[in-house]
Scaffold this motif. Structure first.
Motif, PDB file in Angstrom:
ATOM      1  N   ALA A 151     -47.625  -5.377 -54.609  1.00 26.15           N
ATOM      2  CA  ALA A 151     -47.153  -4.531 -53.501  1.00 26.15           C
ATOM      3  C   ALA A 151     -47.670  -5.060 -52.165  1.00 26.15           C
ATOM      4  CB  ALA A 151     -47.583  -3.087 -53.711  1.00 26.15           C
ATOM      5  N   HIS A 152     -48.921  -5.520 -52.145  1.00 24.02           N
ATOM      6  CA  HIS A 152     -49.497  -6.064 -50.914  1.00 24.02           C
ATOM      7  C   HIS A 152     -48.821  -7.385 -50.523  1.00 24.02           C
ATOM      8  CE1 HIS A 152     -53.438  -3.628 -51.546  1.00 24.02           C
ATOM      9  NE2 HIS A 152     -52.432  -2.889 -51.146  1.00 24.02           N
ATOM     10  N   GLU A 153     -48.542  -8.229 -51.504  1.00 23.99           N
ATOM     11  CA  GLU A 153     -47.852  -9.490 -51.213  1.00 23.99           C
ATOM     12  C   GLU A 153     -46.454  -9.223 -50.664  1.00 23.99           C
ATOM     13  OE1 GLU A 153     -50.045 -12.462 -54.405  1.00 23.99           O
ATOM     14  OE2 GLU A 153     -48.301 -11.314 -55.071  1.00 23.99           O
ATOM     15  N   ALA A 154     -45.761  -8.225 -51.210  1.00 18.45           N
ATOM     16  CA  ALA A 154     -44.422  -7.877 -50.713  1.00 18.45           C
ATOM     17  C   ALA A 154     -44.488  -7.354 -49.279  1.00 18.45           C
ATOM     18  CB  ALA A 154     -43.770  -6.844 -51.635  1.00 18.45           C
ATOM     19  N   LEU A 155     -45.487  -6.543 -48.992  1.00 15.81           N
ATOM     20  CA  LEU A 155     -45.690  -6.020 -47.639  1.00 15.81           C
ATOM     21  C   LEU A 155     -45.935  -7.176 -46.666  1.00 15.81           C
ATOM     22  CD1 LEU A 155     -45.951  -3.086 -46.414  1.00 15.81           C
ATOM     23  CD2 LEU A 155     -48.410  -3.414 -46.607  1.00 15.81           C
ATOM     24  N   PHE A 156     -46.782  -8.105 -47.058  1.00 14.21           N
ATOM     25  CA  PHE A 156     -47.100  -9.262 -46.222  1.00 14.21           C
ATOM     26  C   PHE A 156     -45.844 -10.103 -45.979  1.00 14.21           C
ATOM     27  CE2 PHE A 156     -48.811 -13.558 -45.446  1.00 14.21           C
ATOM     28  CZ  PHE A 156     -49.705 -13.282 -44.415  1.00 14.21           C
ATOM     29  N   ALA A 157     -45.066 -10.346 -47.022  1.00 12.54           N
ATOM     30  CA  ALA A 157     -43.854 -11.165 -46.896  1.00 12.54           C
ATOM     31  C   ALA A 157     -42.824 -10.501 -45.980  1.00 12.54           C
ATOM     32  CB  ALA A 157     -43.252 -11.421 -48.278  1.00 12.54           C
ATOM     33  N   LYS A 158     -42.762  -9.192 -46.007  1.00 19.48           N
ATOM     34  CA  LYS A 158     -41.761  -8.449 -45.243  1.00 19.48           C
ATOM     35  C   LYS A 158     -42.033  -8.446 -43.739  1.00 19.48           C
ATOM     36  CE  LYS A 158     -39.719  -3.860 -44.981  1.00 19.48           C
ATOM     37  NZ  LYS A 158     -39.574  -2.585 -45.643  1.00 19.48           N
ATOM     38  N   PHE A 159     -43.292  -8.466 -43.356  1.00 21.33           N
ATOM     39  CA  PHE A 159     -43.655  -8.321 -41.942  1.00 21.33           C
ATOM     40  C   PHE A 159     -43.257  -9.564 -41.161  1.00 21.33           C
ATOM     41  CE2 PHE A 159     -46.858  -8.233 -38.440  1.00 21.33           C
ATOM     42  CZ  PHE A 159     -46.443  -7.034 -37.863  1.00 21.33           C
ATOM     43  N   GLN A 160     -42.564  -9.365 -40.044  1.00 23.45           N
ATOM     44  CA  GLN A 160     -42.061 -10.485 -39.245  1.00 23.45           C
ATOM     45  C   GLN A 160     -42.933 -10.823 -38.040  1.00 23.45           C
ATOM     46  OE1 GLN A 160     -39.306 -12.375 -40.247  1.00 23.45           O
ATOM     47  NE2 GLN A 160     -39.740 -11.137 -42.043  1.00 23.45           N
ATOM     48  N   GLY A 161     -43.976 -10.030 -37.786  1.00 25.08           N
ATOM     49  CA  GLY A 161     -44.841 -10.264 -36.634  1.00 25.08           C
ATOM     50  C   GLY A 161     -45.968 -11.230 -36.934  1.00 25.08           C
ATOM     51  N   ASN A 162     -46.973 -11.225 -36.072  1.00 16.50           N
ATOM     52  CA  ASN A 162     -48.160 -12.060 -36.216  1.00 16.50           C
ATOM     53  C   ASN A 162     -48.940 -11.600 -37.449  1.00 16.50           C
ATOM     54  OD1 ASN A 162     -50.359 -13.748 -35.703  1.00 16.50           O
ATOM     55  ND2 ASN A 162     -51.259 -12.341 -34.228  1.00 16.50           N
ATOM     56  N   LYS A 163     -49.142 -12.484 -38.397  1.00 16.19           N
ATOM     57  CA  LYS A 163     -49.842 -12.083 -39.612  1.00 16.19           C
ATOM     58  C   LYS A 163     -50.786 -13.172 -40.086  1.00 16.19           C
ATOM     59  CE  LYS A 163     -45.771 -13.127 -42.460  1.00 16.19           C
ATOM     60  NZ  LYS A 163     -44.791 -12.545 -43.371  1.00 16.19           N
ATOM     61  N   THR A 164     -51.874 -12.694 -40.723  1.00 16.01           N
ATOM     62  CA  THR A 164     -52.914 -13.576 -41.223  1.00 16.01           C
ATOM     63  C   THR A 164     -53.322 -13.106 -42.612  1.00 16.01           C
ATOM     64  OG1 THR A 164     -53.782 -13.759 -38.968  1.00 16.01           O
ATOM     65  CG2 THR A 164     -55.213 -14.507 -40.743  1.00 16.01           C
ATOM     66  N   MET A 165     -53.552 -14.062 -43.502  1.00 11.42           N
ATOM     67  CA  MET A 165     -54.090 -13.753 -44.824  1.00 11.42           C
ATOM     68  C   MET A 165     -55.444 -14.453 -44.949  1.00 11.42           C
ATOM     69  SD  MET A 165     -52.718 -14.636 -48.697  1.00 11.42           S
ATOM     70  CE  MET A 165     -51.104 -13.963 -48.411  1.00 11.42           C
ATOM     71  N   HIS A 166     -56.468 -13.668 -45.304  1.00  6.71           N
ATOM     72  CA  HIS A 166     -57.799 -14.226 -45.540  1.00  6.71           C
ATOM     73  C   HIS A 166     -58.067 -14.210 -47.037  1.00  6.71           C
ATOM     74  CE1 HIS A 166     -58.948 -14.361 -41.325  1.00  6.71           C
ATOM     75  NE2 HIS A 166     -58.372 -13.176 -41.196  1.00  6.71           N
ATOM     76  N   THR A 167     -58.560 -15.333 -47.549  1.00  7.16           N
ATOM     77  CA  THR A 167     -58.837 -15.444 -48.978  1.00  7.16           C
ATOM     78  C   THR A 167     -60.327 -15.633 -49.262  1.00  7.16           C
ATOM     79  OG1 THR A 167     -58.368 -17.810 -48.879  1.00  7.16           O
ATOM     80  CG2 THR A 167     -56.545 -16.350 -49.530  1.00  7.16           C
ATOM     81  N   ARG A 168     -61.143 -15.456 -48.229  1.00  6.01           N
ATOM     82  CA  ARG A 168     -62.597 -15.520 -48.430  1.00  6.01           C
ATOM     83  C   ARG A 168     -63.239 -14.366 -47.673  1.00  6.01           C
ATOM     84  NH1 ARG A 168     -65.357 -17.369 -44.211  1.00  6.01           N
ATOM     85  NH2 ARG A 168     -64.223 -18.397 -42.536  1.00  6.01           N
ATOM     86  N   ASN A 169     -64.440 -14.037 -48.069  1.00  5.57           N
ATOM     87  CA  ASN A 169     -65.172 -12.916 -47.507  1.00  5.57           C
ATOM     88  C   ASN A 169     -65.459 -13.143 -46.027  1.00  5.57           C
ATOM     89  OD1 ASN A 169     -66.680 -10.563 -47.412  1.00  5.57           O
ATOM     90  ND2 ASN A 169     -67.713 -10.999 -49.340  1.00  5.57           N
ATOM     91  N   LEU A 170     -65.163 -12.170 -45.194  1.00  8.65           N
ATOM     92  CA  LEU A 170     -65.389 -12.272 -43.748  1.00  8.65           C
ATOM     93  C   LEU A 170     -66.618 -11.526 -43.285  1.00  8.65           C
ATOM     94  CD1 LEU A 170     -61.746 -11.656 -42.458  1.00  8.65           C
ATOM     95  CD2 LEU A 170     -62.911 -13.845 -42.743  1.00  8.65           C
ATOM     96  N   SER A 171     -67.358 -10.894 -44.196  1.00  4.43           N
ATOM     97  CA  SER A 171     -68.453 -10.003 -43.798  1.00  4.43           C
ATOM     98  C   SER A 171     -69.488 -10.690 -42.928  1.00  4.43           C
ATOM     99  CB  SER A 171     -69.105  -9.378 -45.014  1.00  4.43           C
ATOM    100  OG  SER A 171     -69.630 -10.371 -45.860  1.00  4.43           O
ATOM    101  N   SER A 172     -69.811 -11.950 -43.173  1.00  2.00           N
ATOM    102  CA  SER A 172     -70.807 -12.622 -42.335  1.00  2.00           C
ATOM    103  C   SER A 172     -70.244 -12.937 -40.953  1.00  2.00           C
ATOM    104  CB  SER A 172     -71.292 -13.910 -43.008  1.00  2.00           C
ATOM    105  OG  SER A 172     -70.218 -14.809 -43.188  1.00  2.00           O
ATOM    106  N   ALA A 173     -68.940 -13.108 -40.855  1.00  2.00           N
ATOM    107  CA  ALA A 173     -68.309 -13.420 -39.558  1.00  2.00           C
ATOM    108  C   ALA A 173     -68.232 -12.187 -38.662  1.00  2.00           C
ATOM    109  CB  ALA A 173     -66.924 -13.989 -39.779  1.00  2.00           C
ATOM    110  N   VAL A 174     -68.182 -10.989 -39.250  1.00  2.00           N
ATOM    111  CA  VAL A 174     -68.045  -9.773 -38.442  1.00  2.00           C
ATOM    112  C   VAL A 174     -69.332  -8.971 -38.372  1.00  2.00           C
ATOM    113  CG1 VAL A 174     -65.564  -9.624 -38.803  1.00  2.00           C
ATOM    114  CG2 VAL A 174     -67.099  -8.372 -40.326  1.00  2.00           C
ATOM    115  N   GLY A 175     -70.333  -9.398 -39.135  1.00  2.00           N
ATOM    116  CA  GLY A 175     -71.674  -8.836 -39.124  1.00  2.00           C
ATOM    117  C   GLY A 175     -71.735  -7.395 -39.037  1.00  2.00           C
TER     118      GLY A 175
END
Length: 175
Positions: A151-175
């Motif tokens: 369902a999430h992949e379908a939502l991502f594919a459907k959106f036509q605007g600016n989109k980003t997919m992260h496949t690694r943990n961002l917790s250290s980047a956002v502290g």
């Protein structure tokens, strides 16, 4: 976007952020909210009735709350794992972030998460739910419901605007 005097006008950020439980949605959305002075809506706060056992609120009731939030706020970040609710927001969003982490990274994050007082009456109550949550996280790729990877992949594919997919943990980047 240009105003009537042909001056550049910055458009308010309207971000949809989603992923599996434990992917870091709350952490990243809080960071974005503070950094960009955006209103924050955690869909967990409107998706459930205040009853035991947990029961989803009728979709139209949640939709009313979403519409009210959108009318009341110009810039926002809305986060959750509910593709059915996020679908309602897509026409208003101008950015999408999909936290598509490996399942075991989500499990590790769930084990390390601090107490979420808006979801649980105590840290002990949250910890009592951890085993069920880990099972839920591990079913992400196999489920076919509104919370699923498909369902999430379908939502991502459907959106036509600016989109980003992260496949690694961002917790250290956002502290």
């Amino acid at each position: 976007m240009l105003d009537k005097g042909n001056h550049a006008v910055s458009e308010a950020k309207r971000i949809v952020l989603f992923g599996n439980s434990g992917s870091g949605k709350s952490t990243l959305s809080r960071h974005l909210s503070e950094q960009d002075r955006l209103e924050h809506l955690d869909l967990d706060s409107i998706a459930w009735l205040p009853v035991t056992p947990p029961t989803r609120k009728p979709i139209e009731e949640a939709a009313v709350e979403i519409r009210t939030f959108l009318q009341d706020h110009k810039g926002w970040v809305i986060e959750g794992c509910y593709s059915d609710l996020l679908e309602m927001v897509l026409p208003e969003a101008n950015e999408m972030i999909f936290l598509n982490l490996p399942v075991e990274a989500c499990v590790d994050n769930a084990k390390a998460r601090p107490w979420e007082p808006h979801k649980y009456e105590s840290k002990q109550a949250q910890d009592a739910n951890l085993e069920m949550l880990i099972d839920w996280i591990r079913q992400y790729a196999e489920r076919d419901d509104t919370f699923s990877k498909s369902a999430h992949e379908a939502l991502f594919a459907k959106f036509q605007g600016n989109k980003t997919m992260h496949t690694r943990n961002l917790s250290s980047a956002v502290g």
